[in-house]
Design a protein around this motif. Structure first.
Motif, short mmCIF file in Angstrom:
data_model
loop_
_atom_site.label_atom_id
_atom_site.label_comp_id
_atom_site.label_asym_id
_atom_site.label_seq_id
_atom_site.Cartn_x
_atom_site.Cartn_y
_atom_site.Cartn_z
N LEU A 22 0.83 -1.21 0.00
CA LEU A 22 0.00 0.00 0.00
C LEU A 22 0.87 1.25 0.00
O LEU A 22 0.57 2.23 -0.70
N ARG A 23 1.94 1.24 0.76
CA ARG A 23 2.83 2.40 0.80
C ARG A 23 3.55 2.60 -0.52
O ARG A 23 3.77 3.74 -0.95
N LEU A 24 3.93 1.51 -1.18
CA LEU A 24 4.55 1.65 -2.50
C LEU A 24 3.56 2.25 -3.51
O LEU A 24 3.94 3.09 -4.32
N LEU A 25 2.32 1.82 -3.44
CA LEU A 25 1.30 2.38 -4.33
C LEU A 25 1.08 3.86 -4.03
O LEU A 25 0.94 4.67 -4.94
N ALA B 219 3.51 7.68 4.96
CA ALA B 219 4.39 6.83 5.77
C ALA B 219 3.88 6.63 7.19
O ALA B 219 4.08 5.58 7.78
N GLY B 220 3.21 7.59 7.75
CA GLY B 220 2.76 7.47 9.13
C GLY B 220 1.31 7.04 9.28
O GLY B 220 0.80 6.98 10.39
N MET B 221 0.64 6.75 8.18
CA MET B 221 -0.78 6.41 8.24
C MET B 221 -1.00 4.95 8.62
O MET B 221 -0.19 4.09 8.30
N ALA B 222 -2.11 4.71 9.29
CA ALA B 222 -2.53 3.34 9.58
C ALA B 222 -3.07 2.72 8.30
O ALA B 222 -3.41 3.41 7.33
N ARG C 178 -7.62 6.55 1.65
CA ARG C 178 -7.09 7.65 0.81
C ARG C 178 -6.69 7.16 -0.57
O ARG C 178 -6.92 7.84 -1.57
N LEU C 179 -6.10 5.96 -0.62
CA LEU C 179 -5.73 5.40 -1.93
C LEU C 179 -6.97 5.14 -2.78
O LEU C 179 -6.97 5.38 -3.98
N LEU C 180 -8.02 4.65 -2.13
CA LEU C 180 -9.26 4.37 -2.86
C LEU C 180 -9.86 5.65 -3.42
O LEU C 180 -10.28 5.68 -4.58
#
Length: 115
Positions: free
Chosen positions: A81-84, A94-97, A104-106
């Motif tokens: 998810l962080r790479l995306l 980086a600090g998100m759960a 947010r990605l969605l």
């Protein structure tokens, strides 16, 4: 004269009779046959099934996995998810759960699709 009465023996002074070695070996053989062999068979079966599942793809659901970003995001690890998020240039990822990052990605993916 009569013999003096003998005091009852304490449990620590009792003489224990050892089991015959043949009986001990028989119990060992039965333990191997009834406990260890089924465990080995079950372990081998689990390894075989695990290898087979890794090679199989879910063909009927593959179309849904490509169309619905929710399913893709749910199957990703936090590192993926962080790479995306990095590829989509999402700030502060980086600090998100996991749940917040996926939400947010969605939103970002849906907004890009609408463009």
């Amino acid at each position: 004269m009569t013999d003096p009465p003998q005091a009852p023996q304490e449990p620590s002074e009792r003489q224990l009779h050892p089991l015959p070695t043949g009986l001990v070996e028989l119990y060992g053989l039965l333990a191997v046959l009834f406990v260890l062999v089924p465990e080995w068979m079950a372990g081998g079966l689990m390894l075989g099934l695990q290898g087979r599942q890794q090679r199989q793809l879910l063909a009927p659901a593959a179309v849904a996995w490509q169309r619905l970003p929710e399913l893709r995001l749910a199957s990703m690890s936090l590192a993926e998810l962080r790479l995306l998020a990095r590829r989509l240039r999402l700030c502060g990822y980086a600090g998100m759960a996991r749940e917040r990052l996926a939400a947010r990605l969605l939103r970002r993916l849906r907004r890009r699709k609408a463009l």
